[in-house]
Design a protein around this motif. Structure first.
Motif, mmCIF file in Angstrom:
data_model
loop_
_atom_site.group_PDB
_atom_site.id
_atom_site.type_symbol
_atom_site.label_atom_id
_atom_site.label_comp_id
_atom_site.label_asym_id
_atom_site.label_seq_id
_atom_site.Cartn_x
_atom_site.Cartn_y
_atom_site.Cartn_z
ATOM 1 N N ALA A 91 0.845 -1.204 0.000
ATOM 2 C CA ALA A 91 0.000 0.000 0.000
ATOM 3 C C ALA A 91 0.875 1.247 0.000
ATOM 4 C CB ALA A 91 -0.918 -0.003 1.218
ATOM 5 N N PRO A 92 0.664 2.190 -0.936
ATOM 6 C CA PRO A 92 1.442 3.434 -0.942
ATOM 7 C C PRO A 92 0.916 4.413 0.102
ATOM 8 C CG PRO A 92 -0.117 3.437 -2.752
ATOM 9 C CD PRO A 92 -0.272 2.100 -2.067
ATOM 10 N N PHE A 93 1.795 5.271 0.580
ATOM 11 C CA PHE A 93 1.368 6.316 1.514
ATOM 12 C C PHE A 93 2.316 7.501 1.389
ATOM 13 C CE2 PHE A 93 4.476 3.816 3.716
ATOM 14 C CZ PHE A 93 5.134 4.647 4.592
ATOM 15 N N PRO A 94 1.786 8.728 1.554
ATOM 16 C CA PRO A 94 2.622 9.929 1.390
ATOM 17 C C PRO A 94 3.458 10.198 2.640
ATOM 18 C CG PRO A 94 0.381 10.562 1.918
ATOM 19 C CD PRO A 94 0.375 9.058 1.803
ATOM 20 N N CYS A 95 4.650 10.715 2.432
ATOM 21 C CA CYS A 95 5.562 11.005 3.543
ATOM 22 C C CYS A 95 6.285 12.319 3.296
ATOM 23 C CB CYS A 95 6.617 9.900 3.696
ATOM 24 S SG CYS A 95 5.958 8.321 4.236
ATOM 25 N N GLU A 96 6.771 12.885 4.383
ATOM 26 C CA GLU A 96 7.723 13.987 4.317
ATOM 27 C C GLU A 96 9.064 13.437 4.785
ATOM 28 O OE1 GLU A 96 7.043 18.448 5.264
ATOM 29 O OE2 GLU A 96 7.908 17.580 7.075
ATOM 30 N N VAL A 97 10.099 13.609 3.972
ATOM 31 C CA VAL A 97 11.401 12.997 4.219
ATOM 32 C C VAL A 97 12.455 14.081 4.363
ATOM 33 C CG1 VAL A 97 13.129 11.371 3.355
ATOM 34 C CG2 VAL A 97 10.703 10.983 2.872
ATOM 35 N N LEU A 114 27.305 7.687 5.213
ATOM 36 C CA LEU A 114 26.030 7.348 5.824
ATOM 37 C C LEU A 114 25.084 8.533 5.749
ATOM 38 C CD1 LEU A 114 27.163 5.447 9.059
ATOM 39 C CD2 LEU A 114 26.578 4.484 6.825
ATOM 40 N N VAL A 115 23.797 8.234 5.621
ATOM 41 C CA VAL A 115 22.749 9.262 5.575
ATOM 42 C C VAL A 115 21.650 8.859 6.538
ATOM 43 C CG1 VAL A 115 20.909 10.266 4.158
ATOM 44 C CG2 VAL A 115 23.216 10.056 3.232
ATOM 45 N N ARG A 116 21.190 9.834 7.323
ATOM 46 C CA ARG A 116 20.044 9.590 8.192
ATOM 47 C C ARG A 116 18.783 10.123 7.519
ATOM 48 N NH1 ARG A 116 19.137 13.300 13.145
ATOM 49 N NH2 ARG A 116 18.014 14.413 11.521
ATOM 50 N N ALA A 117 17.792 9.261 7.415
ATOM 51 C CA ALA A 117 16.511 9.653 6.828
ATOM 52 C C ALA A 117 15.452 9.711 7.923
ATOM 53 C CB ALA A 117 16.091 8.656 5.746
ATOM 54 N N SER A 118 14.804 10.871 8.042
ATOM 55 C CA SER A 118 13.665 11.023 8.951
ATOM 56 C C SER A 118 12.403 11.015 8.094
ATOM 57 C CB SER A 118 13.772 12.332 9.742
ATOM 58 O OG SER A 118 14.959 12.362 10.499
ATOM 59 N N VAL A 119 11.525 10.054 8.339
ATOM 60 C CA VAL A 119 10.342 9.849 7.497
ATOM 61 C C VAL A 119 9.091 10.030 8.347
ATOM 62 C CG1 VAL A 119 9.140 8.259 5.958
ATOM 63 C CG2 VAL A 119 11.644 8.221 6.085
ATOM 64 N N ALA A 120 8.264 11.002 7.987
ATOM 65 C CA ALA A 120 7.010 11.263 8.699
ATOM 66 C C ALA A 120 5.834 10.930 7.789
ATOM 67 C CB ALA A 120 6.936 12.727 9.146
ATOM 68 N N ASP A 121 4.940 10.084 8.269
ATOM 69 C CA ASP A 121 3.726 9.728 7.526
ATOM 70 C C ASP A 121 2.770 10.922 7.555
ATOM 71 O OD1 ASP A 121 1.398 8.692 6.489
ATOM 72 O OD2 ASP A 121 1.452 6.843 7.644
ATOM 73 N N ILE A 122 2.452 11.470 6.374
ATOM 74 C CA ILE A 122 1.588 12.657 6.307
ATOM 75 C C ILE A 122 0.220 12.310 5.727
ATOM 76 C CG2 ILE A 122 3.519 14.259 6.172
ATOM 77 C CD1 ILE A 122 3.053 14.450 3.156
#
Length: 568
Positions: free
Chosen positions: A271-277, A289-297
């Motif tokens: 299931a797809p869902f929108p995020c702010e990354v 290395l990269v840190r990704a912060s992913v918020a479900d919007i």
């Protein structure tokens, strides 16, 4: 003791200290074991260590050889001038200090009046250690059986002190690092958003918090080692390749450019869902290395859509209100002019009743005035300013009463199906205008059918909108009880861009010269003036449903029984 044996003794002592440094896991363990071994390393009668603290001296570690008792632990030496001077000098100079009953080169005497001399101390060696990190301390050893002639002890104590200072700094650094990692882990684990650590070289996850597992729907521990492509659909809503865009973004972040953007991710079930990354680089000497912060919007997007819907409804309501005010004003003014014209024409007819040709022309003029007056009544109906004659009406009974009229009016090509629930409530309506509205809707439905052939369904039933439900009708959320009259056809349907305008006066989807564009606007005005709501749902190629929501007319059971018993 010859030089070789002294050297071996020094090496043995340093090896003991080095072994302690290797096995010790805390500063306290290291210092305590080091002081314990001083008894054998220096062949002394008492070994001690006293931690320095901002408000004075405290924290004593002390070991003795039999039969000499502990003398420092729990004692307050601040009142002893000699000991206070020894500690202050050691802290100031940070060198090994030697004291004995018999002064010699580099050896200071122990005053006979000092507390230490009274406790049997005949010689001692001390040093103050202040590492770069961690506690500072004062340590040394006492000889009580007899005074010592110092030889190699100062150099050995100095080397031990240097090793202990370096070890304490290392242990404190490691402790601080562990604490920092623990704090970072706590922040990551308790963060409201998903946190992912990405290896740019492999584009795989090397760490993820619990929130990430919950947001993406992966089992615990399964995200580790997953590729970042697994968390996104093949393409984004704008058509770009997810894989190519991810590679571009990671390259930018690896070059030091933080990135914040909206992205469509994919859960474990697809299931797809929108995020702010938000992507930020993480310092690491071995790899990028990269840190990704992913918020479900998802919830935020839903609120935005709801706000847009309400804004559109408010705009449409204000627009319809403005059109209604304008239409009502024009209709009233136009009707005033028609009244004057009609009156003058009637007077002229009375004066020239003898001329047959004039009477015919006058009849045409009066008929035009009547048609114009009918137009103003339609405009006033849309503007909700038309005078109605409401009374108790059973909408379902009215539908059944006009079924045959509808069949004759619509023609044989339209199959009419009417169903009115027997329990449908009465309403307070203008019956004539209600019938006119239903006929208007049915004619519009027939005209939307291909070759005027199709099915037309009319329904009437009660409907209750509970307070907790959000039911939007006619641009506003409604609650309570309603009698709903529905007209459904299987015609061509109405496009979304035209649906918002169909209730405007003079707007029509029919060909030029067919229809005035006032039918649906008149229905809209009648429903609103009756305290109801109008809802239109349509799909191109499928058909249209128009629902009229009227407030029910409730009455006490006794009154209903009396009315039904008096009916013929």
């Amino acid at each position: 003791m010859n030089d070789r044996s002294q050297a071996e003794r020094v090496l043995d002592a340093l090896e003991i200290i080095d072994d302690l440094i290797v096995v010790s896991r805390s500063v306290d363990d290291l210092l305590r074991e080091a002081i314990r071994n001083f008894i054998d390393i220096f062949a002394c009668d008492r070994a001690f260590l006293q931690l320095f603290r901002p408000l004075g001296d405290a924290g004593v570690i002390e070991y003795t050889r039999e039969p000499w008792p502990l003398v420092l632990e729990g004692k307050d030496h601040e009142q002893d001038e000699f000991l206070h001077k020894v500690i202050a000098t050691a802290r100031a100079r940070e060198v090994v200090l030697s004291y004995g009953s018999e002064p010699g080169p580099g050896v200071e005497p122990i005053p006979a009046t000092s507390v230490l001399h009274q406790q049997g101390v005949r010689s001692m060696m001390v040093v103050a250690i202040q590492p770069e990190l961690g506690p500072s301390w004062f340590m040394g050893f006492h000889d009580c059986a007899k005074a010592r002639r110092f030889e190699h002890e100062a150099r050995l104590l100095e080397r031990i002190a240097a090793r202990l200072a370096h070890a304490v700094t290392s242990l404190e650094s490691m402790a601080h690092l562990r604490q920092s990692e623990d704090r970072f882990r706590a922040l990551v684990e308790h963060a409201p958003e998903a946190i992912l650590i990405i290896d740019v070289g492999t584009q795989r996850l090397i760490d993820a918090n619990v929130q990430a597992e919950q947001i993406f729907g992966w089992p615990p521990g399964q995200l580790l080692g997953a590729s970042v492509e697994q968390l996104s659909p093949p393409t984004q809503p704008d058509g770009q390749s997810s894989e190519l865009r991810i590679t571009e973004l990671l390259a930018l972040v690896a070059a030091g450019q933080e990135q914040t953007f909206e992205w469509q991710h994919r859960r474990a079930d697809g299931a797809p869902f929108p995020c702010e990354v938000r992507l930020v680089p993480l310092p690491n000497p071995e790899r990028l290395l990269v840190r990704a912060s992913v918020a479900d919007i998802t919830a935020r997007r839903a609120l935005e859509r709801e706000r847009e819907r309400l804004d559109a409804q408010l705009h449409q309501a204000k627009r319809m209100e403005a059109i209604g005010q304008l239409t009502g004003g024009l209709a009233h003014d136009f009707n005033n002019f028609l009244t004057i014209i009609t009156g003058q024409l009637e007077l002229m007819g009375m004066a020239r009743a003898d001329a047959a040709s004039f009477e015919a022309e006058l009849a045409l003029a009066l008929d035009a005035c009547e048609q114009a007056a009918g137009l103003t009544q339609q405009l006033l109906a849309f503007a909700r300013q038309r005078e109605l004659c409401p009374r108790r009406v059973q909408p379902g009974a009215e539908l059944e009463r006009i079924t045959e009229l509808l069949r004759r009016t619509l023609g044989a090509g339209v199959e009419v199906d009417v169903h009115a629930a027997s329990a449908a409530h009465d309403c307070r309506l203008d019956a004539t205008q209600f019938v006119s509205a239903i006929v208007n809707l049915c004619i519009n439905a027939r005209d939307a059918m291909t070759q005027r052939r199709g099915h037309l369904k009319l329904r009437c039933a009660n409907q209750s909108m509970p307070p907790g439900a959000r039911v939007s009708v006619d641009g506003e959320d409604i609650v309570g009880d309603f009698v709903v009259v529905e007209v459904h056809d299987d015609g061509s349907g109405i496009s979304p861009e035209l649906l918002a305008r169909v209730c405007e006066p003079f707007f029509t989807t029919k060909a030029e010269g067919v229809g005035s564009g006032l039918g649906l606007s008149m229905v809209y005005g009648f429903v609103k003036q009756s305290g109801g709501h109008l809802e239109i749902q349509s799909e191109l190629g499928v058909g249209t449903s128009i629902r009229l929501y009227f407030p029910p007319l409730f009455e006490q059971p006794a009154a209903r029984l009396a009315r039904e018993s008096s009916a013929p």
